[in-house]
Structure formats: C-alpha cells, structure tokens
Design a protein around this motif. Structure first.
Motif, PDB file in Angstrom:
ATOM      1  N   GLU A 254       0.819  -1.217   0.000  1.00 41.50           N
ATOM      2  CA  GLU A 254       0.000   0.000   0.000  1.00 41.50           C
ATOM      3  C   GLU A 254       0.851   1.265   0.000  1.00 41.50           C
ATOM      4  OE1 GLU A 254      -4.091   1.363   2.135  1.00 41.50           O
ATOM      5  OE2 GLU A 254      -2.518   0.624   3.468  1.00 41.50           O
ATOM      6  N   MET A 255       1.897   1.295   0.804  1.00 44.52           N
ATOM      7  CA  MET A 255       2.728   2.484   0.932  1.00 44.52           C
ATOM      8  C   MET A 255       4.033   2.302   0.165  1.00 44.52           C
ATOM      9  SD  MET A 255       2.241   3.124   5.022  1.00 44.52           S
ATOM     10  CE  MET A 255       3.315   4.549   5.013  1.00 44.52           C
ATOM     11  N   SER A 256       4.586   3.414  -0.308  1.00 44.04           N
ATOM     12  CA  SER A 256       5.879   3.371  -0.992  1.00 44.04           C
ATOM     13  C   SER A 256       6.990   3.234   0.042  1.00 44.04           C
ATOM     14  CB  SER A 256       6.089   4.644  -1.812  1.00 44.04           C
ATOM     15  OG  SER A 256       6.251   5.760  -0.947  1.00 44.04           O
ATOM     16  N   SER A 257       8.171   2.877  -0.422  1.00 39.38           N
ATOM     17  CA  SER A 257       9.312   2.748   0.487  1.00 39.38           C
ATOM     18  C   SER A 257       9.643   4.092   1.121  1.00 39.38           C
ATOM     19  CB  SER A 257      10.529   2.199  -0.267  1.00 39.38           C
ATOM     20  OG  SER A 257      10.854   3.030  -1.362  1.00 39.38           O
ATOM     21  N   GLU A 258       9.438   5.164   0.374  1.00 38.95           N
ATOM     22  CA  GLU A 258       9.708   6.514   0.910  1.00 38.95           C
ATOM     23  C   GLU A 258       8.751   6.836   2.048  1.00 38.95           C
ATOM     24  OE1 GLU A 258       8.440  10.480   1.500  1.00 38.95           O
ATOM     25  OE2 GLU A 258       7.430   9.352  -0.079  1.00 38.95           O
ATOM     26  N   GLN A 259       7.466   6.496   1.875  1.00 37.68           N
ATOM     27  CA  GLN A 259       6.482   6.740   2.931  1.00 37.68           C
ATOM     28  C   GLN A 259       6.782   5.909   4.168  1.00 37.68           C
ATOM     29  OE1 GLN A 259       3.084   5.714   0.469  1.00 37.68           O
ATOM     30  NE2 GLN A 259       2.346   7.821   0.491  1.00 37.68           N
ATOM     31  N   LEU A 260       7.203   4.677   3.943  1.00 36.98           N
ATOM     32  CA  LEU A 260       7.505   3.788   5.062  1.00 36.98           C
ATOM     33  C   LEU A 260       8.734   4.276   5.822  1.00 36.98           C
ATOM     34  CD1 LEU A 260       6.013   1.253   5.977  1.00 36.98           C
ATOM     35  CD2 LEU A 260       7.727  -0.116   4.784  1.00 36.98           C
ATOM     36  N   SER A 261       9.769   4.686   5.101  1.00 40.07           N
ATOM     37  CA  SER A 261      10.983   5.171   5.769  1.00 40.07           C
ATOM     38  C   SER A 261      10.695   6.485   6.503  1.00 40.07           C
ATOM     39  CB  SER A 261      12.117   5.355   4.760  1.00 40.07           C
ATOM     40  OG  SER A 261      11.804   6.352   3.814  1.00 40.07           O
ATOM     41  N   THR A 262       9.792   7.313   5.942  1.00 35.44           N
ATOM     42  CA  THR A 262       9.415   8.560   6.616  1.00 35.44           C
ATOM     43  C   THR A 262       8.782   8.253   7.960  1.00 35.44           C
ATOM     44  OG1 THR A 262       9.060   9.707   4.517  1.00 35.44           O
ATOM     45  CG2 THR A 262       8.014  10.664   6.462  1.00 35.44           C
ATOM     46  N   ARG A 263       7.924   7.241   7.985  1.00 30.54           N
ATOM     47  CA  ARG A 263       7.287   6.861   9.248  1.00 30.54           C
ATOM     48  C   ARG A 263       8.322   6.419  10.280  1.00 30.54           C
ATOM     49  NH1 ARG A 263       1.512   4.085   9.537  1.00 30.54           N
ATOM     50  NH2 ARG A 263       0.350   5.464   8.163  1.00 30.54           N
ATOM     51  N   ILE A 264       9.287   5.631   9.831  1.00 27.19           N
ATOM     52  CA  ILE A 264      10.299   5.122  10.762  1.00 27.19           C
ATOM     53  C   ILE A 264      11.152   6.264  11.306  1.00 27.19           C
ATOM     54  CG2 ILE A 264      12.386   3.712  10.925  1.00 27.19           C
ATOM     55  CD1 ILE A 264      11.067   1.751   8.952  1.00 27.19           C
ATOM     56  N   ILE A 265      11.563   7.161  10.422  1.00 26.16           N
ATOM     57  CA  ILE A 265      12.376   8.300  10.874  1.00 26.16           C
ATOM     58  C   ILE A 265      11.561   9.204  11.795  1.00 26.16           C
ATOM     59  CG2 ILE A 265      13.646  10.361  10.126  1.00 26.16           C
ATOM     60  CD1 ILE A 265      14.328   8.848   7.550  1.00 26.16           C
ATOM     61  N   SER A 266      10.288   9.423  11.461  1.00 27.52           N
ATOM     62  CA  SER A 266       9.409  10.240  12.301  1.00 27.52           C
ATOM     63  C   SER A 266       9.320   9.661  13.701  1.00 27.52           C
ATOM     64  CB  SER A 266       8.011  10.307  11.670  1.00 27.52           C
ATOM     65  OG  SER A 266       7.076  10.854  12.578  1.00 27.52           O
ATOM     66  N   GLU A 267       9.153   8.352  13.764  1.00 25.08           N
ATOM     67  CA  GLU A 267       9.044   7.669  15.047  1.00 25.08           C
ATOM     68  C   GLU A 267      10.313   7.819  15.869  1.00 25.08           C
ATOM     69  OE1 GLU A 267       9.526   3.121  16.531  1.00 25.08           O
ATOM     70  OE2 GLU A 267       8.622   3.437  14.561  1.00 25.08           O
ATOM     71  N   GLN A 268      11.478   7.624  15.220  1.00 21.42           N
ATOM     72  CA  GLN A 268      12.749   7.662  15.927  1.00 21.42           C
ATOM     73  C   GLN A 268      13.218   9.079  16.258  1.00 21.42           C
ATOM     74  OE1 GLN A 268      14.221   4.803  17.128  1.00 21.42           O
ATOM     75  NE2 GLN A 268      12.245   4.017  16.372  1.00 21.42           N
ATOM     76  N   ALA A 269      12.951  10.009  15.341  1.00 23.87           N
ATOM     77  CA  ALA A 269      13.389  11.391  15.569  1.00 23.87           C
ATOM     78  C   ALA A 269      12.365  12.199  16.356  1.00 23.87           C
ATOM     79  CB  ALA A 269      13.655  12.075  14.227  1.00 23.87           C
ATOM     80  N   ARG A 270      11.161  11.619  16.504  1.00 27.53           N
ATOM     81  CA  ARG A 270      10.051  12.300  17.182  1.00 27.53           C
ATOM     82  C   ARG A 270       9.730  13.635  16.509  1.00 27.53           C
ATOM     83  NH1 ARG A 270       8.174   9.811  21.233  1.00 27.53           N
ATOM     84  NH2 ARG A 270       7.084  11.640  22.069  1.00 27.53           N
ATOM     85  N   ILE A 271       9.613  13.551  15.205  1.00 30.02           N
ATOM     86  CA  ILE A 271       9.168  14.684  14.386  1.00 30.02           C
ATOM     87  C   ILE A 271       7.961  14.200  13.589  1.00 30.02           C
ATOM     88  CG2 ILE A 271       9.796  16.351  12.596  1.00 30.02           C
ATOM     89  CD1 ILE A 271      12.735  15.766  13.261  1.00 30.02           C
ATOM     90  N   GLY A 272       6.890  14.948  13.593  1.00 24.58           N
ATOM     91  CA  GLY A 272       5.674  14.536  12.909  1.00 24.58           C
ATOM     92  C   GLY A 272       5.929  14.206  11.443  1.00 24.58           C
ATOM     93  N   SER A 273       5.440  13.043  11.005  1.00 25.43           N
ATOM     94  CA  SER A 273       5.669  12.639   9.609  1.00 25.43           C
ATOM     95  C   SER A 273       5.029  13.616   8.638  1.00 25.43           C
ATOM     96  CB  SER A 273       5.131  11.223   9.374  1.00 25.43           C
ATOM     97  OG  SER A 273       3.757  11.143   9.687  1.00 25.43           O
ATOM     98  N   ASN A 274       3.896  14.177   9.015  1.00 24.12           N
ATOM     99  CA  ASN A 274       3.238  15.174   8.167  1.00 24.12           C
ATOM    100  C   ASN A 274       4.088  16.441   8.068  1.00 24.12           C
ATOM    101  OD1 ASN A 274       0.939  15.908   6.562  1.00 24.12           O
ATOM    102  ND2 ASN A 274       0.341  17.328   8.197  1.00 24.12           N
ATOM    103  N   ASP A 275       4.742  16.805   9.166  1.00 22.93           N
ATOM    104  CA  ASP A 275       5.634  17.981   9.161  1.00 22.93           C
ATOM    105  C   ASP A 275       6.848  17.729   8.272  1.00 22.93           C
ATOM    106  OD1 ASP A 275       3.941  19.230  10.943  1.00 22.93           O
ATOM    107  OD2 ASP A 275       5.069  18.586  12.717  1.00 22.93           O
ATOM    108  N   ILE A 276       7.356  16.490   8.299  1.00 19.39           N
ATOM    109  CA  ILE A 276       8.515  16.143   7.460  1.00 19.39           C
ATOM    110  C   ILE A 276       8.149  16.263   5.990  1.00 19.39           C
ATOM    111  CG2 ILE A 276      10.068  14.264   6.764  1.00 19.39           C
ATOM    112  CD1 ILE A 276       9.922  13.232   9.647  1.00 19.39           C
ATOM    113  N   ARG A 277       6.983  15.711   5.629  1.00 22.02           N
ATOM    114  CA  ARG A 277       6.560  15.737   4.219  1.00 22.02           C
ATOM    115  C   ARG A 277       6.336  17.154   3.714  1.00 22.02           C
ATOM    116  NH1 ARG A 277       3.705  11.029   5.676  1.00 22.02           N
ATOM    117  NH2 ARG A 277       1.872  12.260   6.204  1.00 22.02           N
TER     118      ARG A 277
END
Length: 474
Positions: A254-277
C-alpha cells in the motif's frame, strides 16, 4: 563390468544425460538381497530419481511389496515382470544384478550418486525450459515472470533433496524443545522468538515464533501499519545490535518505500511525519532528522514496494533475501492487496485462502515468523462497542484457520472522537474527560494464539509520530 552385452546397449541409449547405470544396478541388487536397507535408501532417493525407466519400475515394485509387509526378491518380483515387454529378460536381470549387491554404507553412497545424477538432469531440463520460455512469444510470460518461475523450479529441486526432513524422531524433537525452553529460561523476558520491542506484548506472545503466521487486523486508521512498522524496526534493530547476519523483509503493498521510511524516521526522531513531508520543521529538527537518518541507515531492513504482488513472487523474493542476507521476520502490508497463485474463478474468498495458505507455507518453509496485516469487515462499525472479533475478519474463514496468532488493533479514542457533543454542554465536559483518558491508548486484542493465552495488551499510541510504546503503569 556388469552384464557387458546388455550394458553396452543400455549405455548407448543413456549417453545424452548424466547418469550412473552401474550405481542404479548395485543399489537395486543390494535391496533385493537385504530388504532391511530399503528404508535408509528410500530417505535419499525415490523411484523417479533413477535414469533407466526399467529401474524406476523395479524400484517402484520393490517399494510396493515392502510397504505391504512382503519380501521383495527376484522370485517374489517375477510375477510383476513376466509379461513386461523389454529387450531385457527382467526376471533374469533381477537375479543377475543381485550379484553386485554391496554393503549398506556403499549402497547409501551409491544412492547419493544416483540422486546427484538426477539433480544434474533436472538442471539441464530447467535450463532448456528457461531457453524455450525466453525465446517464446507469449506476451503474458514476460522476463520477470520467467525469472520468478525459474527461481521456483530451482528452489523446488533443491527442496526435493530434503523431503525426509519432515520426519523427526521424538528424541530429536525433544532436544529442540529443551533448547527452546533453555533459551526462554536464560532470557530475562522469557522471549524465544523475534522480539516485538513491546514489553507487554512480548510477555503475552513470547516473541514472534518461527514458522508462525501472525495476523494483525483492524479497521482503517486503527494503526495496523504503524504497529507493523514499529515491530519491524525493533526486530531489525535487535538483529543489528546482536551482530548476527540476518534481516527483516517488509512487503509494503500500500505504501511506498519513501512513505515507510518517513514513518520510521518520524518515530525515531520524534518529528511529525506530516511535518517532514511538508517541510514544516525547524533547523534544529532538520538536523535531528539527518542525524537519525544516519544512525539507522545501516538497519538490516529490506522494503519491497511491489503493488498487488503474488504469493509466488513474494515467496521467491523472501527465499532470495534469506539466501543472501539471512532472514528473521517477514512483514506483509496487507493481505487483501495480494494476488493468489492464479486467477480463481471461485471468487475472492478462495483467493484469500490461497494467499493465507501460501503465507503459512512461506513461514514453515523458511522457518521465520510471517506478520501479515488484514482489513476487517464493516460489521465492526455496526456494534456499539466497535471491538473487533474473529468473525469480523474479511474473508475470515481461511485467515482465522491458517493463522497461529490473530491480534486486533483497537483504539477507543478513534470512535469517541467522532461522537463529540456540542461544546459548552455537560455532555461535552463528560466527553472531554473520557477523551483525555483514552485518547493516547490502544488495545491489542489477542483473539487467537495456538501456543498461549488470549487476552489484551494496553499500549500507548502517539499518533503524530505513528509510534506504539509500552504504558508507564507497569
């Protein structure tokens, strides 16, 4: 040389493909003299492994008689071949090859030679098929399909040599149990399988066990993908820290590799994934984003973003990853987006059955847990409490049947948020108090577990960072 006159004719017929007729004759002769060695020989070869068609028939007849509890020798086999039309006199041939019987040890070694010749012949056949397919004009059979089919043929050939591995003596099984219990005893958390990284969930499951099919199910927006991503990251990090050569494979349909990696980085860096995008982060957050990316860049996590991948393709790719990198865990997001082995005229329910059976087969074949996500039917929304049950699984029969563990993700806050009363009312105040209580909580409901108890685990869910974590109560 055995039966030189007849053998010269045989060799003339069988010179094109790899074979060892002498080994075949010696093995069959040895069994005819001593039936007791048949069981040991039969764990290495079957009748189809012989090159000479007559040897295949003889071995098959021997097998049939021994399985019936009868003696197999040239005299008892005579009736099988009295009317066999062949250039050789088979009853006479059976008597003569007994003269070339050998010891059990040598017969076993000759059996291995017979099997090796069989493998070589099969490799030639597979090579010829690949050439024919590659030269063909069938547009549906594209290059990628040819590669995948070839890989499956090769893997199936490799597995034929281990057909006896499913037969395990009880003492060997007991040793495996003792090793498992010992590992759990020495591990403070009692975890034998792949750890999820969530304390209370690991306590309930004992980790994700080898050869198990684990289903995570839930309605949209419950956090299924987030939970699967968290578990995949934790498992990959555990592999990295242990220094072992292995990996985690994440099939994201369902999700691209970029979307999946964004989620992982968001989780680890504690930065909102929506803010990153959207680029809505400060300089400090951007530095934190880069630092986190650098720290987890070597994570042994492979992402396959092929949409609508078939169970056959997934199986081939998982085998390749295990062969090249080692493999501890497979994650599939999600079942309903996969394709079965073939277009099934019996409908989607039958296709889902193919998929879940295929996923369970992959888990057993590769000896790794397969964590697969599944959607739930809309009937969950029609109940007052909205808590999912096994019957809510979409095309539920096969999923529930094939799975070793079924877990549901449920967040009361998701449903409560949609029932917000009018502001500045008593009802709104009560609603707000309840919302504050449950907004950041999630329940993992274990509806089925072959190896342990069912029940529920309460976790915290930080929606902004798509992160599940243990509650602070324990």
């Amino acid at each position: 040389m055995i039966m030189e006159n007849n053998l010269s004719l045989v060799k003339e017929n069988f010179k094109e493909l790899p074979n060892n007729i002498e080994a075949e004759q010696s093995v069959i002769g040895s069994i005819l003299v001593t039936n007791e060695i048949f069981d040991e020989i039969n764990t290495i070869i079957s009748n189809t492994n012989f090159y000479d068609p007559m040897h295949q028939k003889i071995f098959n007849a021997i097998e049939s008689m021994i399985y019936k509890g009868m003696l197999a020798n040239p005299i008892t086999l005579k009736n099988y071949f009295e009317h066999e039309k062949d250039e050789l006199n088979i009853p006479e041939y059976l008597v003569k090859i007994t003269k070339f019987s050998t010891s059990v040890r040598q017969a076993i070694e000759y059996s291995k030679i017979i099997y090796d010749m069989f493998v070589r012949r099969e490799l030639i056949k597979i090579s010829e098929q690949i050439i024919d397919d590659a030269k063909g004009s069938d547009l549906d059979n594209n290059g990628q399909n040819i590669i995948e089919n070839s890989e499956k043929l090769l893997y199936d050939l490799a597995e034929k040599g281990t057909f006896n591995s499913s037969l395990i003596k009880f003492d060997d099984a007991m040793k495996q149990t003792i090793e498992m219990a010992s590992a759990a005893y020495k591990n403070e958390g009692g975890i034998v399988g792949v750890p999820t990284g969530l304390r209370d969930l690991d306590d309930k499951l004992g980790g994700l066990h080898q050869s198990d099919l684990i289903i995570i199910a839930g309605r949209p927006s419950m956090g299924k993908t987030s939970l699967a991503t968290n578990i995949a990251f934790n498992a990959a990090k555990n592999i990295q820290e242990s220094g072992t050569k292995s990996s985690v494979a994440f099939f994201s349909l369902e999700m691209s590799s970029e979307q999946l990696s964004t989620r992982i980085i968001s989780e680890q860096a504690r930065i909102g994934s929506n803010d990153i995008r959207r680029g809505r982060i400060s300089d400090e957050q951007f530095d934190q984003f880069l630092e986190t990316s650098k720290n987890i860049s070597e994570l042994p996590l492979f992402i396959d973003e092929t949409p609508a991948i078939s169970i056959a393709s997934m199986s081939n790719r998982a085998r390749r990853i295990k062969r090249l990198h080692g493999l501890d865990l497979i994650v599939v997001d999600y079942i309903q987006l996969m394709k079965g082995l073939f277009n099934n005229k019996d409908g989607r329910v039958q296709e889902i059955s193919q998929i879940t059976q295929g996923l369970k087969a992959i888990a057993k074949e590769l000896g790794v847990p397969v964590l697969a996500l599944s959607q739930l039917s809309r009937q969950v929304e029609q109940r007052d409490d909205h808590k999912p049950q096994l019957a809510d699984l979409r095309e539920s029969g096969s999923i529930e049947q094939d799975a070793d563990v079924v877990m549901f993700v449920y967040r009361e806050g998701y449903y409560l948020q949609r029932k917000e009363p009018r502001e500045a009312t008593v009802e709104h105040a009560e609603w707000q108090a309840k919302m504050n209580e449950v907004a950041h909580l999630a329940e993992i409901i274990i509806g089925k577990q072959r190896h342990g108890p069912i029940g529920k685990v309460t976790l915290e869910f930080e929606e902004r960072f798509t992160k599940f974590k243990d509650t602070q109560n324990n």
